[in-house]
Design an enzyme around this catalytic site. Structure first.
Site, PDB file in Angstrom:
ATOM      1  CD  GLU A 173      -4.890   5.261  -4.887  1.00 37.27           C
ATOM      2  OE1 GLU A 173      -5.822   4.515  -5.948  1.00 37.27           O
ATOM      3  OE2 GLU A 173      -4.044   3.988  -4.125  1.00 37.27           O
ATOM      4  CD  GLU A 298      -5.259   3.228  -0.378  1.00 37.82           C
ATOM      5  OE1 GLU A 298      -5.307   2.538  -1.176  1.00 37.82           O
ATOM      6  OE2 GLU A 298      -5.618   3.175  -0.186  1.00 37.82           O
TER       7      GLU A 298
HETATM    8  O1  AHR Z   1      -6.930  -0.818  -0.804  1.00 37.83           O
HETATM    9  C1  AHR Z   1      -7.930  -0.688  -2.513  1.00 37.83           C
HETATM   10  C2  AHR Z   1      -7.076   0.059  -3.074  1.00 37.83           C
HETATM   11  O2  AHR Z   1      -6.086   0.495  -3.768  1.00 37.83           O
HETATM   12  C3  AHR Z   1      -8.480   2.182  -2.356  1.00 37.83           C
HETATM   13  O3  AHR Z   1      -9.256   1.741  -2.197  1.00 37.83           O
HETATM   14  C4  AHR Z   1      -7.591   3.018  -3.217  1.00 37.83           C
HETATM   15  O4  AHR Z   1      -6.647   4.243  -2.945  1.00 37.83           O
HETATM   16  C5  AHR Z   1      -6.609   1.743  -3.446  1.00 37.83           C
HETATM   17  O5  AHR Z   1      -5.845   1.865  -5.400  1.00 37.83           O
END
Ligand code: AHR
Length: 493
Positions: A173, A298
């Site tokens: 991110e 994710e």
């Molecule tokens: O999964 C929780 C958080 O969500 C992670 O650390 C981040 O990459 C995303 O914003």
């Protein structure tokens, strides 16, 4: 009666086992307490890893595990997590509650966890606050088999052979918590890092995964692929399912929701289909024919934390609604296995859409765990074209198909059909026509309940799969899918 047609002579490709991957960040009670309790804990463990949790995860067959974050990854300096535990530097987990961690779970412990699970490692490198040298050294430390400063250091710390870590993420991110970069700036950073990410053996080539877009930021994918695509193997995508789609206000409760929020959650998760389709197209065009994978590293549901728990620890319950979210996403990934090469649900234990929840020495399996277990034979199988002729259901603000399905054929010729009935109240009689393949027998399992149904430490088996009755009539496979259910139908060759 709804109809499912499986066309055994049409396929978009092989379902990469890594589509069933997991994610474990240093966040809340995931690593410390949820997985790692240390060798001296009274909780039964092997080399510090909880035996109950590892054994359960093994049954689910974890192919790959992403670590150490997440936002945490861009604060993590790996050299603090090696060597004798008593002399390791501490780290303040600034993203997740400001807790001080003692770094007792570092690279060697992560590799030990992967060894116990029998899975590949996916390490997310620190681009936000780290250096190119740090990333380069980490790969040398893990993968160099000969003599080198980093390999000698690894040997000094007790591991003679290289770990051969295959998957390396270039930042997380970076458009947000990983440095708030622009796509163009990141593309330069990505190229710079990728230059010094070396292969140390022709038999163990690494795969470089660039930091990709947030949800529908197609311009991000286009820019990074155009400017750095020639130096990477894959690019990531993050997309979370929020019932409310409101990141600033309340995300909604994990267990207390009405019919409208139930369908809106499913509708929001179905957006993943459009996302992987569109990002796949952008990658194809911008990559000018180079094969670059899409790694959804994710995904999953994100609710308000359980009342009374630390808001920074992201601990949430998990119910039948989550099982449907998992089923829908895994069906989508299966059906796009020509583009999607890996995914990592967020996250494995005690955080967000978890497989397992723990409390002290107790452990429960969530409905999401059971979906991964029911779907596990899709791993490495050949995806088959699968079409569900089904009505739409839902509420005015969220219309969703009643059935959502995918199918695959394994090396022995057995076909697995996984299908979810999204309707909250109506069961669905279904007949399945298998075109271009013969079968000898059929068995099936189903997990069903009300959308809020979940497992608790007092009632750990409230939601779990049971046998589903199937009949063969006129050569078609017939079953009745209960409302709000996920079924796995195995059609033997
Ligand atoms: O999964 C929780 C958080 O969500 C992670 O650390 C981040 O990459 C995303 O914003």
């Amino acid at each position: 009666m709804a109809k499912i047609i499986i066309n055994a002579s049409r396929s978009v490709g092989t379902i990469n086992p890594n589509i069933y991957g997991q994610f474990a960040e240093h966040l809340g009670r995931l690593i410390y307490g949820g997985i790692y309790v240390g060798e001296n804990s009274e909780i039964p463990n092997v080399n510090g890893m909880r035996t109950d949790v590892v054994e359960a995860l093994k049954k689910m067959r974890v192919p790959v595990l992403r670590w150490p974050g997440g936002c945490f990854a861009d604060t993590y300096h790996w050299k603090d997590g090696i060597g004798p535990k008593e002399s390791r530097a501490t780290i303040v987990n600034t993203y997740w509650g400001g807790v001080t961690e003692d770094n007792s779970f570092g690279t060697h412990e992560f590799m030990e966890l992967c060894r116990q699970l029998g899975c590949e490692a996916y390490i997310s490198g620190n681009v936000g606050s780290g250096t190119v040298q740090e990333m380069s050294d980490w790969i040398e430390y893990c993968n160099m088999g000969g003599v080198s400063p980093m390999a000698q250091e690894r040997r000094k710390n007790g591991h003679e052979e290289p770990f051969n870590v295959k998957y390396w993420g270039i930042g997380n991110e970076v458009w947000g918590c990983g440095g708030f970069m622009t796509a163009t700036y990141y593309a330069d950073e990505c190229r710079r890092h990728a230059t010094y990410m070396r292969d140390y053996s022709p038999d163990h080539k690494i795969e470089k995964i660039a930091c990709g877009a947030n949800a529908f930021d197609y311009n991000w994918t286009k820019t990074v692929i155009e400017q750095a695509g020639h130096m990477i193997d894959a690019i990531s995508l993050h997309y979370y399912t929020l019932p409310t789609n409101d990141w600033q206000g309340s995300k909604g409760s994990a267990t207390d929701f009405d019919t409208k929020l139930y369908y809106e959650t499913l509708d929001h998760t179905l957006f993943m289909d459009e996302l992987v389709e569109n990002h796949g197209r952008v990658i194809r065009v911008a990559g000018k024919g180079k094969k670059i994978g899409l790694v959804v590293d994710e995904w999953g549901t994100w609710y308000d934390v359980e009342p009374g728990t630390n808001p920074c620890f992201l601990y949430q319950q998990n119910c039948m609604r989550d099982a449907l979210v998992a089923a829908i996403n895994l069906n989508i990934f299966n059906n796009h296995c020509d583009v999607v090469t890996m995914t990592n649900i967020a996250q494995m234990v005690n955080v967000l859409q978890a497989m397992i929840l723990t409390e002290g020495d107790q452990m429960i399996l969530t409905p999401t765990y059971h979906v991964f277990e029911m779907y596990k034979n899709h791993q490495g199988a050949q995806q088959l074209e699968c079409y569900a002729q089904t009505k739409m259901t839902g509420v005015k603000t969220a219309q969703v198909p009643q059935l959502h399905a995918s199918a695959s054929r394994d090396a022995q010729g057995n076909i697995l059909l996984t299908v979810a009935n999204l309707d909250e109240k109506e069961s669905c009689p279904v007949s399945c026509l298998l075109a271009d393949a013969a079968f000898s027998s059929v068995t099936a399992r189903v997990m069903a309940g009300a959308p809020h149904d979940h497992n608790t430490f007092d009632c750990p088996a409230n939601v779990e799969p049971t046998a589903l009755e199937v009949k063969v009539e006129n050569g078609e496979i017939c079953a009745v899918l209960p409302p709000c259910s996920v079924a796995a139908i195995t059609i033997k060759a």
